[in-house]
Design an enzyme around this catalytic site. Structure first.
Site, short mmCIF file in Angstrom:
data_model
loop_
_atom_site.label_atom_id
_atom_site.label_comp_id
_atom_site.label_asym_id
_atom_site.label_seq_id
_atom_site.Cartn_x
_atom_site.Cartn_y
_atom_site.Cartn_z
N GLY A 171 0.36 -4.73 17.83
CA GLY A 171 1.40 -3.74 18.09
C GLY A 171 2.49 -3.74 17.04
O GLY A 171 3.24 -2.78 16.91
N ASP A 183 -4.25 -1.60 2.80
CA ASP A 183 -4.04 -1.24 4.20
C ASP A 183 -2.74 -0.44 4.34
O ASP A 183 -1.73 -0.93 4.83
CB ASP A 183 -3.99 -2.52 5.05
CG ASP A 183 -4.02 -2.23 6.55
OD1 ASP A 183 -4.19 -1.07 6.93
OD2 ASP A 183 -3.86 -3.20 7.33
N SER A 229 1.62 -4.05 13.91
CA SER A 229 0.92 -3.50 12.75
C SER A 229 1.61 -2.24 12.24
O SER A 229 2.08 -1.41 13.01
CB SER A 229 -0.52 -3.15 13.12
OG SER A 229 -1.28 -4.31 13.35
N GLY A 230 1.64 -2.13 10.91
CA GLY A 230 2.21 -0.94 10.29
C GLY A 230 3.71 -0.99 10.11
O GLY A 230 4.27 -0.19 9.36
N HIS A 243 -5.05 0.70 9.02
CA HIS A 243 -5.85 0.37 10.20
C HIS A 243 -5.24 0.91 11.49
O HIS A 243 -5.87 0.82 12.54
CB HIS A 243 -6.07 -1.15 10.29
CG HIS A 243 -4.90 -1.93 10.79
ND1 HIS A 243 -4.01 -2.58 9.96
CD2 HIS A 243 -4.48 -2.19 12.05
CE1 HIS A 243 -3.09 -3.20 10.68
NE2 HIS A 243 -3.35 -2.97 11.95
#
Length: 269
Positions: free
Chosen positions: A214, A122, A216-217, A74
């Site tokens: 922020g 994801d 995320s990942g 995402h």
């Protein structure tokens, strides 16, 4: 003959010393988010997107090989231009440890669907245009073995430059927080995440501390029995109401559920 993932990971671990930072993380079980020791998570990267003539932090990610960064599906938008910054700690100043790399190729998991986040998958892999220089500020995290799942309550750490709290400011310095693992049997209870959390995900936290926009990942860092740090999860989603919500742990894509895909992509490209 194609290398197996196990052999590939052994080579990475041997050559680059995966999961063994020169600067030891401050893993003193502090529950509240805090500034990380500079460069104690040397595989943490800042994924930055270009707006106009400037780049801005948008997501975290993890260096898992000499030219490979693992992040969330995402985090990738169609047509956007990205770069990766390694060796970063304080975004408000040039510290001399930063290394900037362009992205040669972006491979988003084929089953990822932005309209159905709870379906999972994801993940995205980013191939850098050239390998960074491995040093005390830049290193690779270890990948877990296929199917490995940290036990309930395992003390793992989230790291990133995400909002300090819901709608709050983004920090300049890399943050870390202790997020104990919540086993799937608990996290999938109806008053927790219910059917929204799949077996290919891993939950951690669920009280005063969580991931936020922020983060995320970025990685869920868990210490292995061998004393090395493993990226057991990729930060995927939190409650849509507030980042820190009881019984709504941060949900990560479970890395060990995707070892075949990771191996296939890194060997093919």
């Amino acid at each position: 003959m194609m290398l197996t993932l196990a052999l590939l990971l052994l080579q990475v671990a041997y050559v680059f010393g995966c999961g063994a930072p020169a600067v030891k993380p401050d893993a003193n079980r502090v529950v509240n988010g805090e500034d990380a020791r500079p460069h104690s998570w040397p595989w943490q990267i800042s994924l930055q997107v270009k707006h106009g003539s400037r780049f801005h932090h948008t997501c975290g990610g993890t260096l898992i090989g000499p030219r490979w960064v693992l992040t969330a599906g995402h985090c990738i938008g169609p047509g956007d231009v990205y770069r990766v910054v390694l060796g970063e700690h304080d975004m408000s100043q040039q510290e001399g440890t930063e290394q900037i790399r362009d992205i040669l190729r972006i491979i988003v998991h084929p089953m990822w669907d932005i309209d159905f986040v709870a379906d999972g998958n994801d993940l995205a892999l980013l191939k850098l245009d050239k390998s960074p220089v491995m040093n005390d500020s830049v290193g690779v995290a270890c990948l877990p073995e296929a199917g490995e799942i940290p036990v309930h309550g395992a003390p793992c750490y989230i790291s990133g430059w995400g909002n300090l709290y819901t709608h709050g400011p983004m920090p300049d310095k890399l943050q870390q927080a202790l997020l104990p693992v919540v086993e799937h049997g608990v996290c999938s209870r109806s008053d927790w995440w219910g059917i929204n959390v799949k077996s290919t995900m891993i939950c951690a936290g669920g009280d005063a501390v969580s991931g936020c926009n922020g983060d995320s990942g970025g990685p869920l860092n868990c210490l292995g029995r061998d004393g090395r740090w493993y990226v057991q999860g990729v930060t995927s989603f939190v409650s849509s109401r507030v980042c820190n919500e009881v019984k709504k742990p941060t949900v990560f894509t479970r890395t060990s559920a995707f070892t075949d895909w990771l191996s296939d992509v890194m060997l093919r490209y």
